[in-house]
Design an enzyme around this catalytic site. Structure first.
Site, PDB file in Angstrom:
ATOM      1  N   CYS A 130      -1.492   4.335 -16.623  1.00  0.00           N
ATOM      2  CA  CYS A 130      -1.196   4.327 -15.331  1.00  0.00           C
ATOM      3  C   CYS A 130      -0.742   5.843 -14.791  1.00  0.00           C
ATOM      4  O   CYS A 130      -1.052   6.104 -13.653  1.00  0.00           O
ATOM      5  CB  CYS A 130       0.132   3.490 -14.922  1.00  0.00           C
ATOM      6  SG  CYS A 130       1.540   3.694 -16.108  1.00  0.00           S
ATOM      7  N   ASN A 131      -0.575   6.702 -15.623  1.00  0.00           N
ATOM      8  CA  ASN A 131      -0.292   8.031 -15.119  1.00  0.00           C
ATOM      9  C   ASN A 131      -1.374   9.084 -15.335  1.00  0.00           C
ATOM     10  O   ASN A 131      -1.670  10.277 -14.846  1.00  0.00           O
ATOM     11  CB  ASN A 131       0.915   8.714 -15.471  1.00  0.00           C
ATOM     12  CG  ASN A 131       2.150   8.191 -14.755  1.00  0.00           C
ATOM     13  OD1 ASN A 131       2.272   7.746 -13.672  1.00  0.00           O
ATOM     14  ND2 ASN A 131       3.317   8.220 -15.708  1.00  0.00           N
ATOM     15  N   ARG A 132      -2.358   8.590 -16.109  1.00  0.00           N
ATOM     16  CA  ARG A 132      -3.445   9.666 -16.144  1.00  0.00           C
ATOM     17  C   ARG A 132      -4.790   8.809 -16.712  1.00  0.00           C
ATOM     18  O   ARG A 132      -4.740   7.605 -17.245  1.00  0.00           O
ATOM     19  CB  ARG A 132      -3.135  10.529 -17.243  1.00  0.00           C
ATOM     20  CG  ARG A 132      -3.043  10.030 -18.622  1.00  0.00           C
ATOM     21  CD  ARG A 132      -2.522  10.832 -20.015  1.00  0.00           C
ATOM     22  NE  ARG A 132      -1.361  11.429 -19.427  1.00  0.00           N
ATOM     23  CZ  ARG A 132      -0.951  12.487 -19.023  1.00  0.00           C
ATOM     24  NH1 ARG A 132      -2.005  13.389 -18.940  1.00  0.00           N
ATOM     25  NH2 ARG A 132       0.141  12.921 -18.737  1.00  0.00           N
ATOM     26  N   GLU A 162       8.882  10.969 -23.120  1.00  0.00           N
ATOM     27  CA  GLU A 162       8.899   9.443 -23.339  1.00  0.00           C
ATOM     28  C   GLU A 162       7.874   9.096 -24.370  1.00  0.00           C
ATOM     29  O   GLU A 162       6.843   9.840 -24.658  1.00  0.00           O
ATOM     30  CB  GLU A 162       8.467   8.790 -21.981  1.00  0.00           C
ATOM     31  CG  GLU A 162       6.937   9.220 -21.317  1.00  0.00           C
ATOM     32  CD  GLU A 162       5.881   8.338 -21.907  1.00  0.00           C
ATOM     33  OE1 GLU A 162       6.299   7.248 -22.229  1.00  0.00           O
ATOM     34  OE2 GLU A 162       4.673   8.852 -21.535  1.00  0.00           O
ATOM     35  N   GLN A 183      -0.054   4.718 -26.427  1.00  0.00           N
ATOM     36  CA  GLN A 183      -1.310   4.586 -25.737  1.00  0.00           C
ATOM     37  C   GLN A 183      -2.302   5.482 -26.048  1.00  0.00           C
ATOM     38  O   GLN A 183      -3.485   4.904 -26.234  1.00  0.00           O
ATOM     39  CB  GLN A 183      -0.842   5.076 -24.142  1.00  0.00           C
ATOM     40  CG  GLN A 183      -0.225   3.937 -23.660  1.00  0.00           C
ATOM     41  CD  GLN A 183       0.596   4.384 -22.249  1.00  0.00           C
ATOM     42  OE1 GLN A 183       0.980   5.756 -22.177  1.00  0.00           O
ATOM     43  NE2 GLN A 183       0.927   3.655 -21.349  1.00  0.00           N
ATOM     44  N   GLY A 208      27.613 -10.169 -13.118  1.00  0.00           N
ATOM     45  CA  GLY A 208      26.636  -9.989 -12.093  1.00  0.00           C
ATOM     46  C   GLY A 208      25.402 -10.005 -12.506  1.00  0.00           C
ATOM     47  O   GLY A 208      25.053  -9.763 -13.722  1.00  0.00           O
ATOM     48  N   ALA A 209      24.451 -10.276 -11.640  1.00  0.00           N
ATOM     49  CA  ALA A 209      23.051 -10.382 -12.115  1.00  0.00           C
ATOM     50  C   ALA A 209      22.260  -9.218 -11.545  1.00  0.00           C
ATOM     51  O   ALA A 209      20.978  -9.267 -11.215  1.00  0.00           O
ATOM     52  CB  ALA A 209      22.427 -11.703 -11.641  1.00  0.00           C
ATOM     53  N   GLY A 210      22.894  -7.988 -11.564  1.00  0.00           N
ATOM     54  CA  GLY A 210      22.001  -6.737 -10.983  1.00  0.00           C
ATOM     55  C   GLY A 210      21.077  -6.425 -11.796  1.00  0.00           C
ATOM     56  O   GLY A 210      20.995  -6.691 -13.047  1.00  0.00           O
TER      57      GLY A 210
END
Lengths: 425, 270
Positions: free
Chosen positions: A50-52, A115, A121, A190-192
């Protein structure tokens, strides 16, 4: 030029352009096929994330300005007007192309430094191209080297180790308290989204049990189902505090989720087993004074953000070491690209032939007792001369062959023919 | 003890220490393995150095301070290695090895000539001494681990996490390592004490001689027993237990120095 790279990435192209230049595996195959059938490139590999989107290739010997040809192919393949991609594309040749690929697999060219996803990939893109038979000796060697560089950089530098997200930083902290998360329990309040992200990291790292509590029972149930946890009724949270080792809280609203006396009581019940509270809520869900309690470790979102910032800097500090590793491998690749391969092949070939000749003579001359030792020597010499003439001399010609790819093809053929073990790339 | 073995062991320990430090910063598994390997090599060489010395003495080298220090250093290294293998954690090495190195270094200044033949010897007595020194070594190890625990805990509670923080073992791991080290120490101290009593009864006709060392050792045993018990079951677990463990070691040092040198009638350097 031996190697050509044309591409664009998140630094050179806007997302509007990037999303139009994405190649699906099917498109990648088709593009490779067309580039080859039109004689623009002989070896080709399409790397698209998606970035290259990048096209790596080796043009045929006769081609002139293959980079321009690849650029216009890329534009027309994705239905751009010829000038539309100007300014978005970059092109590199030979050593720069190799270095670029190595930097990509090392994660130095990624949006998030270091990353790890890019390594997978690149591996996948290489697999697709290899299956199609679109790559050849040059790109094979180059991509195998790139994958090795990617692995080495991650193993030998800290470029990919530190947490870059708040959720993951929280989980890393939990590990520095409890060690392995296996055998530990977590409570999610909580569902954050960030809380859920944290739970997912914990689940990946083998947490034993996940408890979920939410003001709205319905959303709590959904979350519990998604993360494989058990729902605790909202009213039962205080009583449940004696169970978990880790609490992740991301509740909206200004009221604190629990008070100091509640946690104090819970700590007494759990005989001061360490409790790690990650408070992701804004405003904060857990009063700061709870962090003063014995064996309670409280981190709020600002604390975690600061850790992430520190980690980012730590990763950046690793860039020079990663670059040094990359240069080492670029040099190695170039050395290979030189005549090293052919030379070592000749040596191997000579040794092998010598061995075979000696064994052969030993076997066959044994029964011929009537031969004098002078005769035997003469025969050995003749045989050596013959082998030189039919095998070594033609192979020697490789050395003088200037065109690299032909040489490589011949080298491969010789190795195959004489069963010489390939050096592991 | 400037034998070749002793010098070799020192060299290997020094290399091992630098590898452990390297490992702490860069976490390369290969470097960590090499550090462990060099440590093991040092242990083997020091064993031969000790063996040489005990051949001179015809007993375990406990009679003089140097010998007992060397034995202490060696047992510390052995205990650490055992702990490292058992818990599969190497990052404590950089903090333990300096002690091993220092002890062996001091011991290497010993005079080359054999010291006077010790008055008390025999296998029972030798075992008594060795086990007690092993116990001290194990307690020293738990002391180092507890100090690291307290340091880590402090950093964690005050949200001051530097580079070092991320390289050290987790709090719970440190706690477990310290506890298992203390248990090793208690078992060997217990057996060592019993052997001591048996020895005393042979020589003096009675088990209990109310020697200062006997009393202090019993106190130490009780102190560590309470550490193990409190650290496991009650509100003392965590930082408080670690503080207790640090405190206990001060008793051990007291017993090893003041009691040996000034208070005890029958115990000297061990």
């Amino acid at each position: 030029m031996e190697i050509v790279l044309v591409g664009l990435n998140h630094r050179t192209a806007t997302v509007e352009i990037r999303e139009r230049v994405v190649f699906s595996p099917e498109q990648a195959r088709r593009a490779a096929g067309e580039l080859r059938s039109r004689g623009i490139l002989e070896e080709i590999l399409v790397l698209s994330t998606c970035n290259r989107s990048e096209l790596y290739g080796v043009p045929p010997e006769s081609a002139s300005d293959s980079a321009a040809a690849v650029e216009s192919f890329l534009a027309s393949f994705h239905q751009f007007a010829p000038a539309e991609l100007n300014g978005s594309l970059y092109r590199h040749g030979d050593r720069d192309a190799v270095r670029h690929l190595f930097r990509v697999t090392a994660g130095l060219d990624s949006m998030m430094l270091g990353e790890a996803e890019i390594l997978g990939q690149v591996r996948e893109a290489y697999r697709v191209a290899l299956e199609q038979g679109a790559t050849g000796p040059v790109l094979n060697r180059m991509f195998q080297a790139a994958l090795e560089v990617g692995k080495r950089v991650r193993a030998e530098t800290e470029i990919g180790t530190r947490a870059m997200s708040v959720a993951f930083a929280g989980v890393k902290l939990a590990e520095s308290i409890f060690g392995k998360l296996r055998g530990h329990k977590a409570l999610i309040l909580g569902a954050g989204a960030m809380g859920e992200q944290a739970v997912e990291h914990m689940r990946d790292r083998g947490i034993e049990r996940i408890l979920v509590a939410n003001r709205s029972r319905e959303r709590g149930e959904e979350l519990a189902k998604r993360v494989g946890g058990e729902l605790v009724p909202w009213e039962g949270v205080a009583a449940a505090l004696r169970l978990p080792d880790i609490i992740v809280s991301s509740i909206g609203g200004a009221d604190p989720v629990f008070t100091r006396p509640t946690v104090e009581r819970a700590m007494a019940e759990r005989s001061n087993r360490a409790l790690f509270i990650i408070d992701l809520g804004v405003p904060r869900n857990v009063p700061a004074e709870i962090g003063e309690l014995y064996s309670v470790y409280l981190y709020n979102i600002d604390d975690l953000t600061e850790i992430v910032e520190q980690n980012k800097k730590a990763r950046e500090n690793e860039i020079p070491r990663a670059e040094a590793l990359i240069e080492e491998h670029v040099a190695k690749f170039e050395a290979w690209q030189g005549s090293m391969e052919a030379t070592s092949l000749l040596n191997e070939l000579q040794t092998k032939l010598k061995r075979e000749r000696e064994a052969f003579l030993r076997d066959r001359l044994e029964p011929m007792q009537h031969l004098s030792s002078a005769d035997r020597e003469q025969m050995a010499r003749l045989m050596e001369e013959l082998l030189d003439r039919v095998v070594i001399e033609p192979a020697e010609r490789l050395r003088s062959r200037r065109e690299f790819r032909r040489k490589l093809a011949a080298v491969e053929a010789l190795r195959e023919l004489f069963g010489l073990d390939r050096e592991k790339p | 003890m400037t034998t070749h073995f002793g010098t070799g062991a020192l060299g290997l320990y020094a290399i091992s220490l630098s590898l452990y430090i390297w490992y702490l910063y860069f976490k390369k598994r290969l470097i960590g393995r090499a550090a462990t390997l060099f440590l093991a090599g040092g242990i083997v060489l020091q064993y031969f150095a000790l063996l040489e010395r005990s051949r001179w003495l015809q007993s375990v080298p406990y009679e003089d301070l140097y010998g007992s220090m060397s034995l202490f250093g060696w047992l510390l290294a052995v205990t650490y290695l055992g702990l490292e293998i058992f818990h599969r954690h190497r990052s404590v090495g950089p903090f333990v090895l300096p002690f091993v190195l220092l002890l062996s270094l001091l011991a290497s200044f010993a005079p080359a000539a054999a010291p006077a033949f010790p008055p008390a010897h025999g296998p029972l007595f030798a075992l008594h001494v060795t086990l007690n020194i092993l116990a001290y070594a194990a307690f020293a190890l738990s002391f180092v681990l507890s100090v690291i625990y307290l340091l880590q805990n402090r950093l964690l509670r005050h949200h001051r996490l530097g580079t070092m923080f991320w390289q050290l073992p987790a709090l719970e791991v440190l706690e477990r390592m310290s506890r298992s080290s203390v248990i090793v120490g208690m078992v060997s101290l217990g057996v060592g004490m019993v052997l001591g009593f048996v020895w005393a009864s042979r020589i003096r006709g009675q088990f209990w001689n109310a020697d200062a060392k006997e009393i202090v050792t019993l106190v130490i045993f009780a102190a560590y027993a309470s550490y193990v018990w409190l650290g496991r079951t009650s509100a003392w677990r965590g930082a408080r237990a670690s503080r207790l463990c640090v405190l206990n070691f001060i008793f051990v040092i007291f017993s090893y120095t003041v009691v040996n040198l000034f208070l005890s009638r029958y115990h000297r350097y061990f």
